[in-house]
Write a protein that holds these residues in place. Structure first.
Motif, short mmCIF file in Angstrom:
data_model
loop_
_atom_site.label_atom_id
_atom_site.label_comp_id
_atom_site.label_asym_id
_atom_site.label_seq_id
_atom_site.Cartn_x
_atom_site.Cartn_y
_atom_site.Cartn_z
N VAL A 128 1.62 -9.32 7.52
CA VAL A 128 2.49 -8.15 7.32
C VAL A 128 1.69 -6.86 7.49
O VAL A 128 2.12 -5.93 8.19
CB VAL A 128 3.15 -8.20 5.93
CG1 VAL A 128 3.87 -6.89 5.62
CG2 VAL A 128 4.13 -9.37 5.85
N GLU A 129 0.51 -6.80 6.88
CA GLU A 129 -0.34 -5.61 6.98
C GLU A 129 -0.75 -5.35 8.43
O GLU A 129 -0.69 -4.21 8.91
CB GLU A 129 -1.58 -5.79 6.11
CG GLU A 129 -2.50 -4.58 6.11
CD GLU A 129 -3.68 -4.75 5.17
OE1 GLU A 129 -4.04 -3.78 4.50
OE2 GLU A 129 -4.23 -5.87 5.11
N ARG A 130 -1.11 -6.39 9.14
CA ARG A 130 -1.55 -6.27 10.53
C ARG A 130 -0.42 -5.76 11.42
O ARG A 130 -0.63 -4.87 12.27
CB ARG A 130 -2.05 -7.63 11.00
CG ARG A 130 -2.66 -7.65 12.39
CD ARG A 130 -3.36 -8.97 12.63
NE ARG A 130 -2.47 -10.11 12.46
CZ ARG A 130 -2.64 -11.09 11.56
NH1 ARG A 130 -3.65 -11.05 10.72
NH2 ARG A 130 -1.78 -12.10 11.48
N ILE A 131 0.77 -6.30 11.25
CA ILE A 131 1.90 -5.92 12.10
C ILE A 131 2.37 -4.50 11.76
O ILE A 131 2.76 -3.73 12.65
CB ILE A 131 3.01 -6.96 12.00
CG1 ILE A 131 2.54 -8.23 12.75
CG2 ILE A 131 4.33 -6.45 12.58
CD1 ILE A 131 3.42 -9.43 12.59
N ALA A 132 2.30 -4.12 10.50
CA ALA A 132 2.64 -2.74 10.13
C ALA A 132 1.70 -1.76 10.83
O ALA A 132 2.14 -0.77 11.42
CB ALA A 132 2.55 -2.57 8.61
N THR A 188 1.32 -16.07 -4.52
CA THR A 188 0.18 -15.77 -5.39
C THR A 188 -0.53 -14.45 -5.10
O THR A 188 -1.46 -14.08 -5.81
CB THR A 188 -0.87 -16.90 -5.29
OG1 THR A 188 -1.33 -16.98 -3.93
CG2 THR A 188 -0.28 -18.23 -5.69
N ALA A 189 -0.14 -13.73 -4.06
CA ALA A 189 -0.88 -12.55 -3.62
C ALA A 189 -0.94 -11.46 -4.69
O ALA A 189 -0.04 -11.32 -5.53
CB ALA A 189 -0.27 -11.99 -2.35
N THR A 223 0.84 -1.20 0.00
CA THR A 223 0.00 0.00 0.00
C THR A 223 0.88 1.25 0.00
O THR A 223 2.04 1.20 0.41
CB THR A 223 -0.93 0.01 1.23
OG1 THR A 223 -0.16 -0.18 2.42
CG2 THR A 223 -1.98 -1.10 1.11
N ARG A 224 0.31 2.33 -0.47
CA ARG A 224 1.06 3.58 -0.58
C ARG A 224 0.99 4.38 0.72
O ARG A 224 -0.06 4.45 1.36
CB ARG A 224 0.51 4.42 -1.74
CG ARG A 224 0.68 3.76 -3.10
CD ARG A 224 0.13 4.65 -4.19
NE ARG A 224 0.19 4.02 -5.51
CZ ARG A 224 1.24 4.08 -6.33
NH1 ARG A 224 2.31 4.76 -5.95
NH2 ARG A 224 1.22 3.49 -7.51
N LEU A 250 -4.89 -10.77 -0.71
CA LEU A 250 -3.68 -11.05 0.06
C LEU A 250 -3.70 -12.47 0.60
O LEU A 250 -4.74 -12.96 1.04
CB LEU A 250 -3.55 -10.05 1.21
CG LEU A 250 -3.49 -8.57 0.85
CD1 LEU A 250 -3.28 -7.73 2.10
CD2 LEU A 250 -2.39 -8.30 -0.18
N ASP A 251 -2.54 -13.10 0.60
CA ASP A 251 -2.43 -14.41 1.24
C ASP A 251 -2.20 -14.20 2.73
O ASP A 251 -2.11 -13.06 3.21
CB ASP A 251 -1.34 -15.26 0.58
CG ASP A 251 0.03 -14.57 0.59
OD1 ASP A 251 0.26 -13.70 1.45
OD2 ASP A 251 0.88 -14.94 -0.25
N ASN A 252 -2.09 -15.29 3.48
CA ASN A 252 -1.97 -15.17 4.94
C ASN A 252 -0.69 -14.45 5.36
O ASN A 252 -0.67 -13.73 6.36
CB ASN A 252 -2.04 -16.55 5.59
CG ASN A 252 -3.45 -17.12 5.54
OD1 ASN A 252 -4.43 -16.38 5.47
ND2 ASN A 252 -3.56 -18.44 5.57
#
Length: 203
Positions: free
Chosen positions: A76-80, A63-64, A48-49, A69-71
């Motif tokens: 990664v998104e959650r921890i960011a 494959t994302a 994401t930007r 998004l894959d798991n």
């Protein structure tokens, strides 16, 4: 699953600059950074930007895609978000898509690696003024699958040094000191400093 069609040396690889040219309009470009912007045998970037991204480095993409998004990418998104970053970018030590690391190129494709480094420098350039690039090492033990992967990390570390990047890790490191993969981390996991130079000397 993504099983490579062939070794990437047999493919005509888009340079990173070529891959920046838009070809699809099926996702929100104002929100997503996806390069190439279509499903291919390799992927330079997905995320994401924002001005202060958490730049996660795994071993290789699977494959994302934007909105799918894959798991690993969900983690990664959650921890960011949980660590106060306004965005995330998934980068990889090697750009070849392969769900199973055993299917990766047997020998490093130097052209693909060179363009992957160009993508990495592009990411570092995107970090907003006043923010120091934050690089999350997250490749786990998979780095042992191919001898060339360690050399690829060394090149990434050199590129990051030119931007005064800070290296981070999350979760428990392995017995050999490899940084934890994003999967199976607690939702509230905090990133912490990672001495990439010391790590590279030890492996």
């Amino acid at each position: 699953m993504h099983i490579p069609l062939c070794q990437t040396q047999e493919l005509e690889i888009l340079t990173f600059q070529q891959a920046l040219v838009p070809t699809q309009n099926d996702y929100d470009r104002d929100r997503w950074l996806y390069i190439p912007d279509h499903y291919a045998e390799y992927r330079y970037l997905l995320g994401t930007r924002g001005k202060n991204p958490l730049i996660c480095i795994g071993i290789n993409p699977s494959t994302a895609a934007p909105g799918d998004l894959d798991n690993t990418l969900k983690s990664v998104e959650r921890i960011a978000q949980g660590n106060g970053y306004d965005s995330f970018l998934m980068f990889n030590v090697y750009a070849q898509r392969a769900t199973r690391p055993e299917d990766m190129d047997q020998v490093c494709n130097e052209a693909l690696h060179r363009e992957n480094l160009a993508a990495f420098r592009y990411v570092l350039d995107q970090v907003g003024e006043g923010f120091r690039p934050a690089i999350w090492a997250a490749w786990g033990t998979i780095i042992e699958k191919r001898p060339y992967l360690k050399d690829c990390v060394r090149d990434l570390a050199a590129a990051g040094q030119a931007y005064n990047a800070q290296w981070l890790c999350a979760g428990k490191r392995t017995k050999k000191g490899h940084p934890h993969h994003p999967l199976y981390l607690r939702k509230d996991e905090k990133v912490r400093p990672f001495d990439v130079e010391e790590y590279l000397e030890s492996i």
